[in-house]
Motif scaffolding. Structure first.
Motif, short mmCIF file in Angstrom:
data_model
loop_
_atom_site.label_atom_id
_atom_site.label_comp_id
_atom_site.label_asym_id
_atom_site.label_seq_id
_atom_site.Cartn_x
_atom_site.Cartn_y
_atom_site.Cartn_z
N ARG A 76 -21.78 12.24 -17.96
CA ARG A 76 -22.37 10.90 -17.95
C ARG A 76 -23.52 10.79 -18.93
NH1 ARG A 76 -24.95 8.35 -12.51
NH2 ARG A 76 -22.82 7.61 -12.08
N ARG A 77 -24.33 11.84 -19.01
CA ARG A 77 -25.46 11.81 -19.96
C ARG A 77 -24.95 11.72 -21.39
NH1 ARG A 77 -29.90 16.26 -18.78
NH2 ARG A 77 -30.90 15.00 -20.39
N TYR A 78 -23.86 12.44 -21.65
CA TYR A 78 -23.27 12.41 -22.99
C TYR A 78 -22.77 11.00 -23.30
CZ TYR A 78 -19.94 13.43 -26.74
OH TYR A 78 -19.24 13.43 -27.92
N PHE A 79 -22.03 10.40 -22.36
CA PHE A 79 -21.50 9.05 -22.60
C PHE A 79 -22.61 8.01 -22.71
CE2 PHE A 79 -17.58 10.76 -20.35
CZ PHE A 79 -16.86 10.90 -21.53
N ASP A 80 -23.66 8.17 -21.89
CA ASP A 80 -24.79 7.24 -21.98
C ASP A 80 -25.35 7.20 -23.39
OD1 ASP A 80 -24.59 6.51 -19.36
OD2 ASP A 80 -26.23 7.76 -18.64
N TRP A 81 -25.29 8.37 -24.06
CA TRP A 81 -25.85 8.43 -25.41
C TRP A 81 -24.86 7.92 -26.45
CZ3 TRP A 81 -30.23 8.50 -27.79
CH2 TRP A 81 -30.30 8.87 -29.12
N VAL A 82 -23.67 8.49 -26.50
CA VAL A 82 -22.74 8.13 -27.58
C VAL A 82 -22.25 6.70 -27.46
CG1 VAL A 82 -22.01 10.52 -28.00
CG2 VAL A 82 -20.71 9.09 -26.40
N ASP A 83 -22.18 6.18 -26.24
CA ASP A 83 -21.69 4.81 -26.07
C ASP A 83 -22.75 3.76 -26.38
OD1 ASP A 83 -19.31 5.92 -25.29
OD2 ASP A 83 -19.60 5.57 -23.15
N ASN A 84 -23.98 4.18 -26.50
CA ASN A 84 -25.07 3.22 -26.76
C ASN A 84 -25.91 3.64 -27.97
OD1 ASN A 84 -24.87 1.44 -24.20
ND2 ASN A 84 -24.90 3.52 -23.39
N MET A 85 -25.31 4.39 -28.87
CA MET A 85 -26.06 4.96 -29.98
C MET A 85 -26.37 3.89 -31.04
SD MET A 85 -25.03 8.26 -32.33
CE MET A 85 -24.52 9.21 -30.91
N HIS A 86 -27.61 3.90 -31.50
CA HIS A 86 -28.02 3.03 -32.61
C HIS A 86 -27.77 3.76 -33.92
CE1 HIS A 86 -29.84 0.33 -29.75
NE2 HIS A 86 -30.63 1.29 -29.28
N ASP A 87 -27.70 3.01 -34.99
CA ASP A 87 -27.56 3.64 -36.30
C ASP A 87 -28.68 4.65 -36.50
OD1 ASP A 87 -25.35 2.15 -36.72
OD2 ASP A 87 -26.13 0.97 -38.37
N TRP A 88 -28.36 5.71 -37.16
CA TRP A 88 -29.21 6.91 -37.24
C TRP A 88 -29.97 6.91 -38.57
CZ3 TRP A 88 -26.48 12.29 -37.98
CH2 TRP A 88 -27.46 13.30 -38.10
N CYS A 89 -31.30 6.90 -38.46
CA CYS A 89 -32.15 7.01 -39.65
C CYS A 89 -32.16 8.48 -40.08
CB CYS A 89 -33.56 6.53 -39.34
SG CYS A 89 -34.71 6.73 -40.72
N ILE A 90 -31.63 8.76 -41.27
CA ILE A 90 -31.46 10.15 -41.70
C ILE A 90 -32.41 10.56 -42.82
CG2 ILE A 90 -29.05 10.36 -41.00
CD1 ILE A 90 -28.28 9.78 -43.94
N SER A 91 -33.22 9.65 -43.34
CA SER A 91 -34.14 10.01 -44.43
C SER A 91 -35.50 10.40 -43.86
CB SER A 91 -34.28 8.86 -45.41
OG SER A 91 -34.47 7.63 -44.75
N ARG A 92 -36.10 11.40 -44.49
CA ARG A 92 -37.41 11.88 -44.08
C ARG A 92 -38.30 11.99 -45.32
NH1 ARG A 92 -35.31 10.55 -40.26
NH2 ARG A 92 -34.87 11.65 -38.29
#
Length: 875
Positions: free
Chosen positions: A398-414
């Motif tokens: 459930r924790r995994y699905f809570d994350w992947v099903d509601n994931m926002h676009d990922w900021c990858i630049s640092r």
């Protein structure tokens, strides 16, 4: 039970009288590595079994969390290797962008310099030097723990091969429109001076102050409440709910923004909660993620009022103030103008902090690179839903699905210098070119071409770990043999950081083939009281200290014994000491057994030649093999460790060896048979224990069997041999011995004190065990003048004891009578209170329950004492 393919000879080496881990572990591990036991062969026809280690940070040192997970991974791979799999456990390290850059910047600060004094290229070179000098110490510490890693395949997230993989997947995603550049609100750390992802933000309740400010004038005014007065300089609207009757007349109108010469609109937006505060909220699109979305919906401008250090950049009186200084100054200025309509009041609210430096995170509008996660996250969720990947234990899915099903676009630049540079080049005419591996940049700096200055989020490169470490994007033999990996064993706390990233990238890059078949999630290691261990707390433990004191096997066994799937693991030094005692027990008992005839020479005798004791231990041995195998398949490390502990200590050493001593001492064919059975039991038991406690078991097994090493020995198989009749017979013997021991203890008899006894049997198979029972219990033959002063009926047998001359019966009877009187008084008092209706009506439930417990305890004491009195010799 075993199919050992190694050549074995009769043991010739004598074991030292005591086990010294410090003298054994280092040389033994080096021998394993030199002989290539841990190196996998991609050309092998054996079935593959692959685990990649969660790469520790290059800045890291071994802590109990590492030791915990490494112990479990080592146990899995050692067992699979013994089962005949071509086993690859691949080691490596993560470059840990922010953490490593901070380390080197701290060094420079001690020299009075900053990275800007060196320039980018020289600074990066300095970080590489730091990595070569200090990085990787944890890998040496993993050797100390006994980790059977294939060191010939060690990888680093910034080595040449992995850098190529990063460039390749970036370009593929970019060309598939799954990577884009956009201006969005991001989490900004004013200390690390970089964007950080949502999962790198730690939220905690902080004490703030809620201040109410009047915007506008007269009937055209309204009040907003905020904890962040400093951002009002960037407000571009006030928002209210469209159905809020209080403010409908203001929607669409302009009101004056205090402390500025600007007016801002009042907009209606359903995001506003009319029940919270005044029902009106300030909108600062450049400094709040929710306000940013309101701004997009209403086409509001975004005004940035702070720089990357959190310093105010607008409006003269506050220009140059730190954000927290500005907050007080702005509230003071508003108060002078009469704009504060309610005094500041304390307000606890959740505030984000940088997970690395603990600085308060600042939401900030910034141009960054993003991964469009929608289709990637969908595939990552479907792979678990359709059973391609199993999450263990299932309840954590459930924790995994809570994350992947509601994931926002990922900021990858640092905004760092240490890391994988974003492979994007900008041209003099506004061109944007993505450069893949082995491709040349489109032009030079002299020609007006510049590379994007940012680097990629550390999790971008570590998300490729299961396949980049095997040679992807090249079609290498390792990739063909060992992908996809079998098990990812990691903490449940990084499902979001790492597990989901690897799932998304693995499915994308490897044409839908999952990066691992099973995700086995563990808990966190805590102290013996269940508190989280931290460097800032006195409960933090360096596992190397425990290894120095008690040996690596003791630390490993303690960690495995606490490893229930997904659950946190408490650990204390007393428990490590107990595990050290277990290792010593294995050593001493095996040494004793070998000195008394335990051998693996020749075939195992036929069951018809064995005693019931021999058949019992072999039956229990096979049951243990089956049980341990089942627990391994279910990742039940705690249960399998407990099973092995009780089998070794209780059944083999405490019962079988003790029950067989009379046989060994008598000599003859019976001793030979039992010696071969004991050798078989020790052989299999040491194999079963080896994955958890590799050092002591390998040392004992090679001495016992003459084999080369347990690392490459065969894993035991359940032969199917069971003898329930023998098990029931020995259970009767155990009941007799246990009952007599209890009675002796109650009578105050010393363990070594001999007592005359008569053992009679009525229809039970105990006659064959009388000599063993007598020896274990120190029971002498009856002899002349025997008088049965105490009789114990148990399990169909009767044990009559002559206690005359062994205890002072009168004194013992007097002592027991006193104890009986005290117990009866306690019972009477408890009954008196429980029979008092007035007391029961007034007394709290917990008090009544406590008295009922006292009554039950008194009844137990009375029954026990009366039985002891009845068993005393008659005067």
């Amino acid at each position: 039970m075993t199919e050992n393919t190694q050549q074995q000879t009769a043991p010739t080496t004598e074991l030292p009288t005591t086990y010294a881990p410090a003298e054994v572990e280092g040389p033994l591990y080096q021998r394993w590595v030199e002989r290539g036991y841990f190196e996998a062969d991609a050309k092998s026809e054996k079935p593959p079994y692959t685990i990649v280690i969660p790469p520790p940070n290059v800045t890291g040192a071994l802590h109990l969390g590492h030791a915990f997970q490494v112990t479990l991974m080592d146990a899995l791979t050692r067992r699979k290797r013994m089962q005949g799999f071509e086993t690859l456990w691949l080691p490596g390290m993560d470059h840990a962008g922010i953490a490593t850059q901070n380390k080197v910047e701290q060094q420079l600060a001690e020299e009075g310099k900053s990275r800007h004094d060196l320039g980018r290229d020289a600074f990066v070179e300095r970080v590489w030097q730091w990595k070569d000098e200090y990085g990787g110490r944890i890998l040496g510490q993993l050797r100390r723990l006994g980790a059977g890693l294939d060191w010939s395949r060690e990888r680093f997230t910034m080595d040449e091969g992995l850098s190529k993989a990063v460039q390749k997947i970036f370009k593929d995603l970019y060309e598939d429109d799954l990577i884009y550049r956009a201006e969005r609100i991001i989490n900004w750390c004013p200390r690390c001076l970089t964007a950080i992802s949502d999962i790198e933000v730690e939220y905690q309740d902080d004490a703030g102050e809620l201040v109410s400010i009047r915007y506008g004038e007269g009937e055209d005014s309204l009040v907003v409440a905020t904890t962040r007065a400093e951002t009002m300089l960037g407000d571009t609207a006030v928002a209210v709910h469209p159905e809020d009757e209080r403010y409908k007349h203001l929607v669409g109108r302009q009101i004056k923004l205090p402390l500025t010469d600007r007016t801002i609109p009042v907009v209606a937006d359903e995001h506003v909660d009319p029940e919270f505060g005044t029902g009106a909220v300030k909108v600062t699109p450049a400094h709040d993620p929710n306000d940013f979305e309101i701004g997009r919906r209403h086409d509001l401008p975004s005004l940035t009022v702070m720089d990357e250090h959190g310093v105010i950049t607008v409006h003269g009186p506050f220009l140059g103030l730190d954000r927290f200084e500005a907050r007080s100054a702005i509230v003071g200025a508003l108060k002078e103008q009469g704009r504060i309509v309610a005094e500041k009041r304390p307000y606890m609210h959740s505030v984000g902090h940088c997970s690395r430096c603990k600085t308060t995170v600042e939401p900030r509008l910034s141009m960054q690179w993003w991964v469009k996660v929608g289709p990637l996250a969908q595939a990552a969720g479907d792979a678990v839903r359709d059973g391609s990947v199993e999450i263990h234990p299932k309840e954590l899915s459930r924790r995994y699905f809570d994350w992947v099903d509601n994931m926002h676009d990922w900021c990858i630049s640092r905004q760092l210098w240490w890391g994988h540079r974003i492979p994007i080049w900008y041209g003099p005419e506004g061109q944007v070119v993505c450069v893949g591996p082995d491709e040349e940049p489109p032009g030079t700096e002299a020609e007006g071409w510049t590379q994007d200055p940012d680097v990629l989020d550390t999790w971008f490169s570590s998300g490729l770990w299961p396949f980049s470490t095997l040679g992807w994007p090249e079609k290498t033999p390792d990739l063909a043999k060992f992908y996809s990996t079998d098990v990812l064993l990691t903490g449940h706390d990084i499902i979001f950081f790492w597990v989901a990233r690897m799932m998304m990238f693995g499915l994308y890059a490897m044409d839908g083939e999952v990066p691992f078949k099973t995700v086995a999630l563990t808990g966190l290691v805590r102290d013996e009281f269940g508190k989280k261990m931290s460097k800032s707390n006195p409960n933090a433990v360096d596992p190397l200290d425990w290894m120095d004191a008690y040996g690596s096997d003791a630390v490993r066994f303690t960690l495995a014994k606490g490893a229930n799937p997904g659950a946190d693991v408490p650990i204390g030094e007393d428990w490590v000491q107990a595990s050290r005692n277990f290792a010593n027990k294995i050593w001493n008992a095996t040494r004793f057994a070998m000195m008394n005839g335990a051998t693996i020479e020749g075939p195992l005798p036929d069951a018809s030649e064995m005693s019931a004791t021999d058949r019992w231990i072999l039956s229990r041995l096979n049951e243990t093999v089956a049980q341990v195998d089942a627990y391994y398949e279910d990742f039940q490390f705690a249960k399998l460790s407990e099973s092995l502990y009780h089998f070794a200590w209780d059944e083999v050493f405490a019962w079988y060896v003790e029950l067989s001593k009379t046989t060994f001492f008598a000599g003859g064919e019976g001793a030979k048979v039992s010696g071969r059975v004991l050798g078989e039991v020790l052989d299999v038991m040491l194999r079963l224990l080896h994955p958890i406690v590799p050092f002591v078991t390998d040392t004992l097994w090679t001495t016992l069997t003459g084999g080369e090493s347990l690392v490459i020995a065969d894993w035991p198989k359940d032969s199917g041999f069971r003898d329930k009749a023998a098990e029931q017979e020995i259970e009767l013997v155990q009941r007799v011995v246990t009952e007599v021991r209890r009675f002796r203890k109650e009578q105050g008899l010393q363990d070594a004190q001999k007592v005359p006894a008569r053992l009679t049997v009525d229809g039970t198979p105990l006659v064959a065990h009388e000599a063993a029972i007598r020896q274990i219990l120190r029971l002498q033959p009856e002899g002349e003048g025997f008088a049965a002063t105490a009789t114990l009926p148990v399990a169909g047998a009767t044990v009559a004891l002559d206690l005359s001359g062994t205890i002072d019966v009168a004194a013992e009877r007097k002592r027991l009578a006193k104890d009986l009187a005290a117990a009866e008084k306690e019972k009477a008092q408890a009954n008196g209170k429980l029979g008092n209706e007035a007391f029961l009506a007034k007394a709290p439930d917990n008090v009544v329950d406590k008295i009922r417990g006292r009554l039950a305890k008194a009844d137990e004491d009375i029954a026990r004492i009366e039985a002891q009195l009845a068993n005393l010799p008659q005067q």
